[in-house]
Write a protein that holds these residues in place. Sequence first.
Motif, PDB file in Angstrom:
ATOM      1  N   GLY A   1       0.821  -1.211   0.000  1.00 19.75           N
ATOM      2  CA  GLY A   1       0.000   0.000   0.000  1.00 19.75           C
ATOM      3  C   GLY A   1       0.853   1.258   0.000  1.00 19.75           C
TER       4      GLY A   1
ATOM      5  N   LEU B   1       2.333   1.933  -3.388  1.00 19.99           N
ATOM      6  CA  LEU B   1       1.344   2.514  -4.312  1.00 19.99           C
ATOM      7  C   LEU B   1       1.076   3.977  -3.962  1.00 19.99           C
TER       8      LEU B   1
ATOM      9  N   THR C   1       3.119   6.809  -6.306  1.00 19.20           N
ATOM     10  CA  THR C   1       2.393   7.678  -7.238  1.00 19.20           C
ATOM     11  C   THR C   1       2.609   9.153  -6.896  1.00 19.20           C
TER      12      THR C   1
ATOM     13  N   PRO D   1      -6.413   8.041  -8.727  1.00 20.20           N
ATOM     14  CA  PRO D   1      -7.133   6.863  -8.210  1.00 20.20           C
ATOM     15  C   PRO D   1      -6.200   5.849  -7.538  1.00 20.20           C
ATOM     16  N   TRP D   2      -4.955   5.719  -8.066  1.00 24.54           N
ATOM     17  CA  TRP D   2      -3.997   4.773  -7.477  1.00 24.54           C
ATOM     18  C   TRP D   2      -3.498   5.275  -6.119  1.00 24.54           C
ATOM     19  N   THR D   3      -3.314   6.598  -6.022  1.00 27.44           N
ATOM     20  CA  THR D   3      -2.909   7.186  -4.738  1.00 27.44           C
ATOM     21  C   THR D   3      -3.974   6.913  -3.678  1.00 27.44           C
ATOM     22  N   LEU D   4      -5.242   7.114  -4.070  1.00 31.25           N
ATOM     23  CA  LEU D   4      -6.352   6.871  -3.124  1.00 31.25           C
ATOM     24  C   LEU D   4      -6.443   5.395  -2.744  1.00 31.25           C
ATOM     25  N   ALA D   5      -6.213   4.514  -3.727  1.00 36.30           N
ATOM     26  CA  ALA D   5      -6.247   3.066  -3.432  1.00 36.30           C
ATOM     27  C   ALA D   5      -5.141   2.713  -2.437  1.00 36.30           C
ATOM     28  N   GLY D   6      -3.949   3.270  -2.629  1.00 35.72           N
ATOM     29  CA  GLY D   6      -2.843   3.019  -1.705  1.00 35.72           C
ATOM     30  C   GLY D   6      -3.161   3.530  -0.309  1.00 35.72           C
TER      31      GLY D   6
ATOM     32  N   ALA E   1      -6.119   3.925   0.998  1.00 30.44           N
ATOM     33  CA  ALA E   1      -7.161   3.059   1.582  1.00 30.44           C
ATOM     34  C   ALA E   1      -6.536   1.801   2.176  1.00 30.44           C
ATOM     35  N   VAL E   2      -5.600   1.197   1.453  1.00 30.30           N
ATOM     36  CA  VAL E   2      -4.921  -0.001   1.960  1.00 30.30           C
ATOM     37  C   VAL E   2      -4.183   0.320   3.261  1.00 30.30           C
TER      38      VAL E   2
END
Length: 155
Positions: free
Chosen positions: A36, A39, A43, A70-75, A77-78
Motif C-alpha cells: 500500500g 502505491l 504515485t 485513483p492509485w494514490t487513493l487506493a494506496g 485506503a490499503v
Amino acid sequence: MSVHHFMEWLNGSAAANAMNGPEWAFPVVESLHFAGFALLIGTIVIVDLRLLGFGMRRQSVSDLASDLAPWTLAGLAVMLVTGPLMFSADAVVYYVNPSFRFKMVCLAIAILYNFTVHRWASRSGPSPAVGKLVAFFSLALWTAVVAGGRMIAFV
Ligand code: HEM
C-alpha cells in the motif's frame, strides 16, 4: 474510558485476536502495508519528480496527477486498513512508542498537505520555483512518515 483503557480494549478486540491468532496474519497484513505504501507514495513521488522537472515531460503535471490520483487513493485506503489492524495487535505498546507517535503526526500533516497544497500545485501549474518547493516538502513529509514507520520496531 481513559485512552489506556481504550488501548487495552483494542488489544482484546476481535481484530487484535485475528492479528495475534495464526502466525501468518501479521506478516501478511504488514506485507500489504508495504504494498500500500509503495502505491501511495510511489504515485505521489512520480508527480513530485515531474514538478521538480525530472523526466516525464511528454505529459503535463495536471494530466499525470489526475491519471495517478485513483492509485494514490487506493494506496491510502490499503494503509488506513492495514495500519490500524497492525496497531490493534499490540495497541498498548504501539500507542506509547515515540516513533509511532512521530509517524502519526507526520502522516496527518502529509495527508492534509497532499489533498490541499500538493493538489493545488499539481492542478494549477504554478511557477517552476513554487512547483519545486511544493514537491520538496511533499517528499520530505512522506520520507518522515516512512522513517517513523520503519523505526517503530527499533525504539
Ligand atoms: C498512510 C501512510 C502510512 C505509511 C506510508 C506507513 C509506513 C509504514 C512503514 C514503512 C512501516 C515499517 C514496516 C517495517 O519495516 O516493518 C510501518 C509499520 C507500521 N505501521 Fe504504518 N504506515 C502508514 C499508515 C499507518 C497507519 C494509519 C497506522 C495505524 C493507525 C500504521 C501502523 C503501523 C504499525 C503498527 C507498524 C509497525 C509494525 C511492526 O511492528 O513492525 N501505519 N508503516
